[in-house]
Design an enzyme around this catalytic site. Structure first.
Site, PDB file in Angstrom:
ATOM      1  N   LYS A 146       1.031  -1.455   0.001  1.00 40.85           N
ATOM      2  CA  LYS A 146       0.055   0.015   0.000  1.00 40.85           C
ATOM      3  C   LYS A 146       0.731   1.374   0.551  1.00 40.85           C
ATOM      4  O   LYS A 146       1.668   1.034   0.413  1.00 40.85           O
ATOM      5  CB  LYS A 146      -1.213  -0.400   1.267  1.00 40.85           C
ATOM      6  N   ARG A 189      -9.891   0.293  15.243  1.00 37.06           N
ATOM      7  CA  ARG A 189     -10.177   1.370  13.817  1.00 37.06           C
ATOM      8  C   ARG A 189     -11.109   0.692  12.980  1.00 37.06           C
ATOM      9  O   ARG A 189     -12.254   1.858  13.049  1.00 37.06           O
ATOM     10  CB  ARG A 189      -8.221   0.989  13.757  1.00 37.06           C
ATOM     11  N   TYR A 234      17.210  29.368   9.185  1.00 34.73           N
ATOM     12  CA  TYR A 234      15.723  30.154   9.409  1.00 34.73           C
ATOM     13  C   TYR A 234      15.873  29.384  11.057  1.00 34.73           C
ATOM     14  O   TYR A 234      16.320  28.781  12.368  1.00 34.73           O
ATOM     15  CB  TYR A 234      15.097  29.059   9.475  1.00 34.73           C
ATOM     16  N   MET A 245      13.219  23.849   3.091  1.00 33.28           N
ATOM     17  CA  MET A 245      12.133  22.719   1.980  1.00 33.28           C
ATOM     18  C   MET A 245      13.036  22.348   0.842  1.00 33.28           C
ATOM     19  O   MET A 245      12.254  21.325   1.189  1.00 33.28           O
ATOM     20  CB  MET A 245      11.465  24.065   1.345  1.00 33.28           C
TER      21      MET A 245
END
Ligand SMILES: *Cc1c(COP(=O)(O)O)cnc(C)c1O
Length: 358
Positions: A35, A131, A255, A303
């Site tokens: 999956k 679940r 940053y 990023m």
């Protein structure tokens, strides 16, 4: 030259890991769980690589199964979440997909459906994960109803573990005991085990195992484990240094200036960022290998880039090879520095990362 951010995927390692999953329960079946694009490794490529040894595949939903069928994959495919709407049943029946059923409402839908070829159903019990799954009290009746339907070819009994990665807890043994009690008297195939169940719980190895993360060579366990020690990592995430600079004590990196040099520091900027799937949550100090030598990331992950400490790797320069996880650095170890698990590292790899199969 192109940007170097690359996920190198060893299909040989995935074959080895599947065979390892089979070897712990050699007389039983194992569905290779592919999956989420084979946990980021490429579902079609992985399915093709396993086609001659796998007993079948498991995916989350019909879209993932269609991708495999359209690529020519003929083996059985189990839909682990079952169907979401009645209109999927036609394709499921026609293309020989196996289908989880997790609610009584889904049984009503099957009973009302016009189906040409009867479907193999995996009836899921909620044995404690809460679940998906039919409640234990309703399970025998659900089984009987499905078994009586002409739309149904066979019913496999199934449940899923919440805590198999923590063998010290009693939870898994309790789930198995409840499952066995509720299913007493039913003659059918049984499927309980994910990777952790397959690896560490002999009593969970029944007709069908469902190994996922172990195929990709990452351990679900926080501690060493006998089978885990034999896994081969399938994905190596790498890139290259694209800039180098020397900083003085007191100068900051990245940053928000979260990292400030406390000594003269040689800093390498590497073409790898959170938009590639390297987590922004990776703390300063998360290990990396530069030219095969241990280093660490410093400052915030951006990023498209991140910074590494090159002070103790004098031969490192622009173009030096950087490994983030793979053969020499376990994804499960990196995950601990990011407060996550290797599953999210693998599935988080984005399209921008070049995939190379070996
Ligand atoms: C994803 C999944 C698995 C595989 O789990 P791993 O921990 O990756 O081995 C097995 N069974 C079900 C129902 C799943 O959803």
């Amino acid at each position: 030259m192109a940007r170097a951010a690359t996920a190198t995927i060893s299909l040989e390692a995935i074959r080895h890991n599947y065979s390892l999953a089979k070897s712990v329960a050699p007389d039983q079946g194992a569905l290779a769980i592919i999956k989420a694009n084979a946990y980021g490794h490429g579902a079609v490529e992985v399915a093709k690589a396993l086609s001659d040894i796998a007993d079948g595949f498991g995916v989350a939903c019909i879209e993932e199964a269609i991708e495999l069928r359209e690529a020519g994959i003929k083996l059985p495919i189990l839909l682990l979440e079952g169907f979401f709407s009645a209109d999927e049943l036609d394709y499921i029946s026609r293309e020989n997909l196996w289908c989880a059923v997790h609610s009584l409402a889904q049984i009503d839908i099957i009973a009302a459906a016009k189906i040409d070829t009867p479907i193999k159903i995996w009836l899921k019990m909620d044995s404690g994960m809460h679940r998906l799954g039919v409640a234990p009290d309703d399970y025998q009746e659900a089984y009987q109803r499905l078994n009586d339907l002409t739309q149904v070819k066979e019913v496999v009994l199934m449940t899923h573990f919440s805590s198999a990665d923590e063998p010290d807890l009693a939870v898994t043994a309790e789930q198995i005991a409840l499952f066995d009690k509720v299913t007493q008297g039913i003659e059918a195939d049984v499927s309980l085990a994910n990777s952790a169940g397959t690896m560490a719980y002999p009593e969970a190895r029944r007709s069908w195992q469902r190994p996922g993360i172990m195929l990709y060579g990452a351990t679900p366990f926080a501690m060493p484990q006998e089978v885990a020690d034999k896994l081969k990592p399938a994905m190596t995430l790498s890139s290259e240094v694209i800039a180098v600079r020397d900083l003085e004590p007191g100068e900051a990196v990245g940053y928000s200036c979260t990292w400030v040099c406390d000594k003269p520091t040689r800093v390498g900027t590497v073409a790898m960022g959170y938009a590639d799937g390297y987590p922004r949550y990776a703390k300063s100090g998360t290990p990396v290998l530069v030219n095969g030598q241990k280093s660490q990331i410093i400052g915030r992950v951006s990023m498209d880039m991140l910074a590494v400490d090159l002070t103790d790797i004098p031969d490192a320069e622009v173009g030096s090879y950087v490994e983030f996880w793979g053969d020499n650095l376990a994804a499960s170890e990196i995950a601990t520095y990011c407060d996550t698990i290797p599953y999210t590292l693998f599935t988080g790899i984005t399209r921008r990362v070049h995939k190379k199969y070996i």
